[in-house]
Write a protein that holds these residues in place. Structure first.
Motif, PDB file in Angstrom:
ATOM      1  N   PRO A 156      27.882   0.465 -17.634  1.00  0.00           N
ATOM      2  CA  PRO A 156      27.733   0.534 -19.402  1.00  0.00           C
ATOM      3  C   PRO A 156      28.836  -0.395 -20.168  1.00  0.00           C
ATOM      4  CG  PRO A 156      27.505   2.914 -19.438  1.00  0.00           C
ATOM      5  CD  PRO A 156      27.130   2.008 -18.193  1.00  0.00           C
ATOM      6  N   PRO A 157      28.636  -1.227 -21.275  1.00  0.00           N
ATOM      7  CA  PRO A 157      30.081  -1.884 -21.882  1.00  0.00           C
ATOM      8  C   PRO A 157      30.341  -1.183 -22.213  1.00  0.00           C
ATOM      9  CG  PRO A 157      28.023  -2.890 -21.818  1.00  0.00           C
ATOM     10  CD  PRO A 157      27.610  -2.258 -20.709  1.00  0.00           C
ATOM     11  N   GLU A 158      29.779   0.361 -23.487  1.00  0.00           N
ATOM     12  CA  GLU A 158      30.566   0.919 -24.355  1.00  0.00           C
ATOM     13  C   GLU A 158      31.050   2.088 -23.819  1.00  0.00           C
ATOM     14  OE1 GLU A 158      25.734   1.774 -23.132  1.00  0.00           O
ATOM     15  OE2 GLU A 158      27.340   0.291 -23.353  1.00  0.00           O
ATOM     16  N   ALA A 159      31.243   1.917 -22.625  1.00  0.00           N
ATOM     17  CA  ALA A 159      31.364   3.841 -22.260  1.00  0.00           C
ATOM     18  C   ALA A 159      33.202   3.117 -22.066  1.00  0.00           C
ATOM     19  CB  ALA A 159      30.962   4.228 -20.661  1.00  0.00           C
ATOM     20  N   THR A 160      34.060   4.790 -21.488  1.00  0.00           N
ATOM     21  CA  THR A 160      35.016   4.642 -21.698  1.00  0.00           C
ATOM     22  C   THR A 160      35.816   4.401 -20.036  1.00  0.00           C
ATOM     23  OG1 THR A 160      35.421   7.105 -22.329  1.00  0.00           O
ATOM     24  CG2 THR A 160      35.276   5.303 -24.700  1.00  0.00           C
ATOM     25  N   GLY A 161      34.979   5.399 -19.442  1.00  0.00           N
ATOM     26  CA  GLY A 161      35.949   5.608 -18.268  1.00  0.00           C
ATOM     27  C   GLY A 161      34.721   5.528 -17.162  1.00  0.00           C
ATOM     28  N   PHE A 162      35.316   5.220 -16.021  1.00  0.00           N
ATOM     29  CA  PHE A 162      34.235   5.614 -14.891  1.00  0.00           C
ATOM     30  C   PHE A 162      34.262   5.845 -13.877  1.00  0.00           C
ATOM     31  CE2 PHE A 162      33.721   0.462 -13.100  1.00  0.00           C
ATOM     32  CZ  PHE A 162      35.736   0.919 -13.347  1.00  0.00           C
ATOM     33  N   THR A 163      35.375   6.801 -14.095  1.00  0.00           N
ATOM     34  CA  THR A 163      36.075   7.697 -12.696  1.00  0.00           C
ATOM     35  C   THR A 163      34.664   8.008 -11.063  1.00  0.00           C
ATOM     36  OG1 THR A 163      37.951   7.826 -13.775  1.00  0.00           O
ATOM     37  CG2 THR A 163      37.924   8.768 -11.570  1.00  0.00           C
ATOM     38  N   GLU A 164      34.047   9.104 -12.266  1.00  0.00           N
ATOM     39  CA  GLU A 164      33.045   9.915 -11.009  1.00  0.00           C
ATOM     40  C   GLU A 164      32.270   9.043 -10.439  1.00  0.00           C
ATOM     41  OE1 GLU A 164      34.315  12.285  -9.944  1.00  0.00           O
ATOM     42  OE2 GLU A 164      35.566  13.199 -11.834  1.00  0.00           O
ATOM     43  N   GLU A 165      31.718   7.817 -11.133  1.00  0.00           N
ATOM     44  CA  GLU A 165      31.257   6.783 -10.730  1.00  0.00           C
ATOM     45  C   GLU A 165      31.602   5.750  -9.898  1.00  0.00           C
ATOM     46  OE1 GLU A 165      29.831   7.876 -14.617  1.00  0.00           O
ATOM     47  OE2 GLU A 165      31.078   7.147 -13.657  1.00  0.00           O
ATOM     48  N   PHE A 166      32.733   5.549  -9.772  1.00  0.00           N
ATOM     49  CA  PHE A 166      34.341   4.357  -9.112  1.00  0.00           C
ATOM     50  C   PHE A 166      34.189   5.630  -7.975  1.00  0.00           C
ATOM     51  CE2 PHE A 166      37.599   2.007  -8.153  1.00  0.00           C
ATOM     52  CZ  PHE A 166      37.301   1.462  -8.083  1.00  0.00           C
ATOM     53  N   TYR A 167      34.255   7.407  -8.307  1.00  0.00           N
ATOM     54  CA  TYR A 167      34.413   7.826  -6.509  1.00  0.00           C
ATOM     55  C   TYR A 167      33.603   7.814  -5.182  1.00  0.00           C
ATOM     56  CZ  TYR A 167      38.564  10.462  -7.074  1.00  0.00           C
ATOM     57  OH  TYR A 167      40.287  10.262  -7.289  1.00  0.00           O
ATOM     58  N   ALA A 168      32.026   7.890  -6.290  1.00  0.00           N
ATOM     59  CA  ALA A 168      30.778   7.853  -5.489  1.00  0.00           C
ATOM     60  C   ALA A 168      30.208   6.586  -4.978  1.00  0.00           C
ATOM     61  CB  ALA A 168      29.314   8.532  -6.122  1.00  0.00           C
ATOM     62  N   ASP A 169      30.880   5.026  -5.235  1.00  0.00           N
ATOM     63  CA  ASP A 169      30.394   3.957  -4.949  1.00  0.00           C
ATOM     64  C   ASP A 169      30.283   3.950  -3.429  1.00  0.00           C
ATOM     65  OD1 ASP A 169      29.497   1.164  -6.404  1.00  0.00           O
ATOM     66  OD2 ASP A 169      30.520   0.918  -4.885  1.00  0.00           O
ATOM     67  N   PRO A 170      29.341   3.540  -3.125  1.00  0.00           N
ATOM     68  CA  PRO A 170      29.251   2.844  -1.933  1.00  0.00           C
ATOM     69  C   PRO A 170      30.727   2.327  -1.132  1.00  0.00           C
ATOM     70  CG  PRO A 170      27.361   1.957  -2.517  1.00  0.00           C
ATOM     71  CD  PRO A 170      28.124   2.593  -3.571  1.00  0.00           C
ATOM     72  N   ILE A 171      30.706   0.650  -2.336  1.00  0.00           N
ATOM     73  CA  ILE A 171      31.400   0.037  -1.665  1.00  0.00           C
ATOM     74  C   ILE A 171      32.929   0.265  -1.646  1.00  0.00           C
ATOM     75  CG2 ILE A 171      31.684  -2.398  -2.211  1.00  0.00           C
ATOM     76  CD1 ILE A 171      28.920  -3.161  -2.868  1.00  0.00           C
ATOM     77  N   ARG A 172      32.862   0.800  -2.842  1.00  0.00           N
ATOM     78  CA  ARG A 172      34.296   1.528  -2.959  1.00  0.00           C
ATOM     79  C   ARG A 172      35.114   2.320  -1.325  1.00  0.00           C
ATOM     80  NH1 ARG A 172      37.046   6.359  -2.182  1.00  0.00           N
ATOM     81  NH2 ARG A 172      35.205   7.056  -3.211  1.00  0.00           N
ATOM     82  N   ARG A 173      33.723   3.064  -1.106  1.00  0.00           N
ATOM     83  CA  ARG A 173      34.221   3.624   0.341  1.00  0.00           C
ATOM     84  C   ARG A 173      35.145   3.586   0.990  1.00  0.00           C
ATOM     85  NH1 ARG A 173      32.631   9.095   0.216  1.00  0.00           N
ATOM     86  NH2 ARG A 173      31.942  10.363  -1.855  1.00  0.00           N
ATOM     87  N   TYR A 174      34.600   2.241   1.780  1.00  0.00           N
ATOM     88  CA  TYR A 174      34.699   1.844   2.556  1.00  0.00           C
ATOM     89  C   TYR A 174      35.905   0.226   2.145  1.00  0.00           C
ATOM     90  CZ  TYR A 174      31.972  -2.866   1.645  1.00  0.00           C
ATOM     91  OH  TYR A 174      30.753  -3.565   1.809  1.00  0.00           O
ATOM     92  N   MET A 175      35.790   0.505   1.091  1.00  0.00           N
ATOM     93  CA  MET A 175      37.022  -0.987   0.805  1.00  0.00           C
ATOM     94  C   MET A 175      38.032  -0.459  -0.048  1.00  0.00           C
ATOM     95  SD  MET A 175      36.051  -3.897   1.689  1.00  0.00           S
ATOM     96  CE  MET A 175      37.722  -5.162   0.887  1.00  0.00           C
ATOM     97  N   LEU A 176      38.244   0.768  -0.265  1.00  0.00           N
ATOM     98  CA  LEU A 176      39.353   0.933  -1.155  1.00  0.00           C
ATOM     99  C   LEU A 176      39.499   2.905  -0.938  1.00  0.00           C
ATOM    100  CD1 LEU A 176      41.246  -0.242  -3.290  1.00  0.00           C
ATOM    101  CD2 LEU A 176      39.750   1.237  -5.029  1.00  0.00           C
TER     102      LEU A 176
END
Length: 322
Positions: free
Chosen positions: A109-129
């Motif tokens: 959501p654009p109003e959120a100030t951070g998404f570290t936990e969501e980024f950790y859990a993201d399936p594309i992030r897991r194999y690309m980064l």
């Protein structure tokens, strides 16, 4: 695996139509995530986003560049975790086109100030980064992973040409991609060296490699199916790729040609360029006239990678190939 086929013959009779299947597919409306939610892309226009040169020029290659895009949306824990993996375990160098990075945490959501936990859990992030905390302590990679897990270079008949099966070959024309996946099975060859893998190199000049590949295929009429890959064919300037394909199409024994590219999902902007669309049309027309099956095949690891831009590139490819 998604295969987009340039089938030049009608489908066989007797196959069940999709409408007759006993189940229905789950479908969702495609959505291009708003790239402006990333601080570094807040002022990026749609015209820039659709420009393949802008995408390539702004690909993320290191942590400094990732910080410039994501800023405080990711906390220091993540950046430290990523740095540790890059220093100690990474087998692939970092290379993320904006298109692919934008598909990570698409519903942020654009109003959120951070998404570290969501980024950790993201399936594309897991194999690309990948980050160090992703890795199992005992098996930091797959237990059967090797520098060349599929032993393709062991089966080179000339540099870059793997002849494993009697009628099929793999032609590796280059050793780079628009994106580097953490699970790459060609980690021995593809991309820049890392702290854990000193990459092998293709030694021949590109023109000499292509000549040797074509000479071998002319002399080996048992081969009918050629996968043209690398690396990723999207990184080969289109005139060079088209020249190779047209010479390949002159070999009478070749009946199937498959162009391998993950960039259909990671960099669809490349496949939407007019010069590429026109070039593909020329090659497809020649293939159809010769009765050769031509296909563009790709692999998409998660549904979030499929956006309207990817659908547009896919649709254009299918129409052109037909």
């Amino acid at each position: 695996m998604t295969i987009l086929s340039a089938v030049t013959h009608p489908a066989p009779t007797g196959y069940t139509a999709a409408a007759d299947q006993p189940y229905s597919y789950v479908r969702r409306e495609l959505c291009e995530p708003d790239w402006r939610r990333y601080p570094g892309w807040a002022a990026v226009t749609e015209a820039q986003w659709r420009d393949p040169q802008w995408q390539r020029a702004h690909s993320v290659k290191n942590i400094t560049q990732l910080r410039a895009v994501a800023g405080d949306l990711l906390d220091e824990r993540f950046y430290g975790d990523l740095a540790a993996d890059q220093a100690r375990k990474a087998t692939m160098s970092m290379l993320l086109p904006p298109q692919m990075l934008n598909t990570m945490v698409p519903d942020f959501p654009p109003e959120a100030t951070g998404f570290t936990e969501e980024f950790y859990a993201d399936p594309i992030r897991r194999y690309m980064l990948p980050v160090l905390s992703d890795r199992n302590r005992e098996w930091v990679s797959h237990p059967y992973a090797e520098r060349d897990s599929l032993h393709e270079s062991d089966m080179w008949v000339v540099e870059g040409l793997t002849h494993r099966y009697p009628t099929k070959v793999l032609a590796e024309l280059l050793s780079t991609c628009p994106q580097y996946c953490g699970h790459c099975t060609r980690m021995d060859l593809i991309g820049n060296s890392t702290s854990t893998v000193r990459k092998s190199s293709l030694l021949l000049a590109p023109a000499d490699r292509q000549d040797q590949i074509l000479n071998y295929l002319r002399a080996t009429p048992a081969v009918r199916d050629v996968v043209v890959s690398g690396g990723d064919v999207a990184n080969l300037p289109w005139p060079r790729l088209e020249s190779f394909l047209l010479r390949l199409l002159q070999i009478e024994s070749i009946r199937d040609i498959r162009l391998a590219t993950k960039a259909l999902a990671a960099l669809p902007q490349h496949w939407l360029q007019a010069k590429v669309v026109d070039g593909v049309h020329r090659v497809a027309t020649t293939a159809a006239a010769r009765g050769v099956n031509l296909a563009l095949h790709t692999h998409i690891n998660h549904v979030h990678s499929v956006t309207p831009l990817v659908a547009e590139a896919t649709r254009v490819s299918v129409i052109v190939y037909r």
